[in-house]
Design a protein around this motif. Structure first.
Motif, PDB file in Angstrom:
ATOM      1  N   LYS A  32       5.777  20.103  -7.127  1.00  0.00           N
ATOM      2  CA  LYS A  32       7.293  20.301  -7.017  1.00  0.00           C
ATOM      3  C   LYS A  32       8.305  18.867  -7.356  1.00  0.00           C
ATOM      4  N   ALA A  33       9.483  19.259  -7.640  1.00  0.00           N
ATOM      5  CA  ALA A  33      10.369  17.986  -7.542  1.00  0.00           C
ATOM      6  C   ALA A  33      10.798  17.589  -6.148  1.00  0.00           C
ATOM      7  N   GLY A  34      10.918  16.280  -5.988  1.00  0.00           N
ATOM      8  CA  GLY A  34      11.402  15.615  -4.902  1.00  0.00           C
ATOM      9  C   GLY A  34      10.997  14.369  -4.577  1.00  0.00           C
TER      10      GLY A  34
ATOM     11  N   HIS B 103       0.825  -1.457   0.060  1.00  0.00           N
ATOM     12  CA  HIS B 103       0.117   0.250  -0.032  1.00  0.00           C
ATOM     13  C   HIS B 103       0.864   1.158   0.126  1.00  0.00           C
ATOM     14  N   LEU B 104       2.331   1.023  -0.094  1.00  0.00           N
ATOM     15  CA  LEU B 104       3.218   2.359  -0.117  1.00  0.00           C
ATOM     16  C   LEU B 104       3.913   2.373  -1.474  1.00  0.00           C
ATOM     17  N   ALA B 105       4.116   3.485  -1.778  1.00  0.00           N
ATOM     18  CA  ALA B 105       4.984   3.824  -2.892  1.00  0.00           C
ATOM     19  C   ALA B 105       5.977   5.061  -2.624  1.00  0.00           C
ATOM     20  N   SER B 106       7.223   5.016  -3.157  1.00  0.00           N
ATOM     21  CA  SER B 106       8.280   5.899  -3.070  1.00  0.00           C
ATOM     22  C   SER B 106       8.950   6.185  -4.174  1.00  0.00           C
ATOM     23  N   PHE B 107       8.937   7.237  -4.918  1.00  0.00           N
ATOM     24  CA  PHE B 107       9.704   7.644  -6.181  1.00  0.00           C
ATOM     25  C   PHE B 107      10.131   9.281  -5.899  1.00  0.00           C
ATOM     26  N   PHE B 108      10.985   9.239  -6.932  1.00  0.00           N
ATOM     27  CA  PHE B 108      11.448  10.820  -7.358  1.00  0.00           C
ATOM     28  C   PHE B 108      10.541  11.439  -8.494  1.00  0.00           C
ATOM     29  N   VAL B 109       9.957  12.796  -8.110  1.00  0.00           N
ATOM     30  CA  VAL B 109       9.126  13.324  -9.199  1.00  0.00           C
ATOM     31  C   VAL B 109      10.162  14.424  -9.824  1.00  0.00           C
ATOM     32  N   ASN B 110      10.213  14.322 -11.007  1.00  0.00           N
ATOM     33  CA  ASN B 110      10.958  15.389 -11.621  1.00  0.00           C
ATOM     34  C   ASN B 110      10.530  16.891 -11.407  1.00  0.00           C
TER      35      ASN B 110
ATOM     36  N   ASP C 123      -1.668   4.832 -11.723  1.00  0.00           N
ATOM     37  CA  ASP C 123      -2.062   5.952 -12.543  1.00  0.00           C
ATOM     38  C   ASP C 123      -1.563   7.235 -12.199  1.00  0.00           C
ATOM     39  N   PHE C 124      -0.366   7.379 -11.468  1.00  0.00           N
ATOM     40  CA  PHE C 124       0.255   8.678 -11.134  1.00  0.00           C
ATOM     41  C   PHE C 124       0.673   9.659 -12.440  1.00  0.00           C
ATOM     42  N   ASP C 125       0.048  10.756 -12.216  1.00  0.00           N
ATOM     43  CA  ASP C 125       0.427  11.627 -13.472  1.00  0.00           C
ATOM     44  C   ASP C 125       0.898  12.767 -12.740  1.00  0.00           C
ATOM     45  N   PRO C 126       2.162  13.176 -13.089  1.00  0.00           N
ATOM     46  CA  PRO C 126       3.302  14.193 -12.404  1.00  0.00           C
ATOM     47  C   PRO C 126       2.606  15.502 -12.843  1.00  0.00           C
ATOM     48  N   ILE C 127       1.880  15.761 -13.950  1.00  0.00           N
ATOM     49  CA  ILE C 127       1.283  16.974 -14.235  1.00  0.00           C
ATOM     50  C   ILE C 127      -0.049  17.373 -14.015  1.00  0.00           C
ATOM     51  N   ALA C 128      -0.631  16.404 -13.315  1.00  0.00           N
ATOM     52  CA  ALA C 128      -2.136  16.670 -12.880  1.00  0.00           C
ATOM     53  C   ALA C 128      -2.138  17.377 -11.851  1.00  0.00           C
ATOM     54  N   PRO C 129      -3.441  18.287 -11.823  1.00  0.00           N
ATOM     55  CA  PRO C 129      -3.660  19.128 -10.670  1.00  0.00           C
ATOM     56  C   PRO C 129      -3.430  18.554  -9.309  1.00  0.00           C
ATOM     57  N   VAL C 130      -2.907  19.177  -8.452  1.00  0.00           N
ATOM     58  CA  VAL C 130      -2.551  18.784  -7.268  1.00  0.00           C
ATOM     59  C   VAL C 130      -3.668  19.345  -5.961  1.00  0.00           C
ATOM     60  N   ALA C 131      -4.093  18.577  -5.383  1.00  0.00           N
ATOM     61  CA  ALA C 131      -5.219  18.920  -4.280  1.00  0.00           C
ATOM     62  C   ALA C 131      -4.218  18.922  -3.033  1.00  0.00           C
ATOM     63  N   LEU C 132      -3.558  19.922  -2.805  1.00  0.00           N
ATOM     64  CA  LEU C 132      -2.852  20.065  -1.567  1.00  0.00           C
ATOM     65  C   LEU C 132      -3.575  19.999  -0.143  1.00  0.00           C
TER      66      LEU C 132
END
Length: 191
Positions: A128-130, A31-38, A172-181
């Protein structure tokens, strides 16, 4: 689709510590994922690079370029009596070039400008990247536990999303999808 809480951390070591702590308090690894976002613009969505075919702020610039070029050319041609036939051609070309440049720039939107409901991507916050740590949560209690843990471990940005996180992969992660902070790194924690 499941609810996903994701936190951005500056360092990979922070993300690894958060992953270990999540498993320690009972979240299954799948149920966990970890990765770098450009950084924005570097996700390689197009073969020649970039994330979008066109900048969100430049959607109306083509019309402004055409208008500016036409006005500039007309002004250049209007100079015929003063500059003669060569001046008319040169003035028309120079006027069209400068008019197109000014028109194109004036047709672009600044960040936050709202032309209509279709231009909202120019207003929404960008991811943001990280290092991103994502957790599939099943109920509000688990969601609150994750949010509190992330905040106690120095999360920079915290977001909520709907998606599919299975076997340690946010499919289905989309790095440019709108973010709900939920919380932004611009907000400083009170200790």
């Amino acid at each position: 689709m499941s609810t996903i809480i994701a936190g951005r951390f500056e360092l990979q070591t922070q993300a690894e510590e958060v992953m270990m702590e999540l498993m320690r308090i009972g979240f299954p690894r799948e149920h966990l994922a970890s990765f770098f976002v450009n950084p924005a613009g570097q996700h390689g969505a197009y073969p020649i690079g970039g994330d979008r075919a066109m900048s969100p702020g430049a959607k109306e610039s083509d019309k402004s370029v055409a208008t500016g070029a036409a006005v500039g050319a007309a002004v250049g041609v209007a100079a015929t009596p003063v500059l003669g036939p060569v001046g008319a051609v040169t003035g028309g070309l120079l006027g069209a070039h400068l008019g197109g440049l000014v028109g194109g720039l004036s047709g672009m939107k600044e960040k936050g400008d709202q032309g209509n409901e279709h231009d909202m991507e120019n207003v929404l916050p960008q991811r943001k990247a990280g290092m991103l740590v994502a957790v599939r949560v099943d109920d509000d209690d688990h969601m609150n536990d994750v949010i509190n843990l992330f905040q106690s471990m120095g999360v920079e940005d915290l977001e909520r999303a709907e998606g599919t996180l299975e076997n340690g992969d946010w499919t289905d992660f989309d790095p440019i999808a709108p973010v709900a902070l939920i919380r932004s790194g611009n907000e400083r924690r009170v200790r």
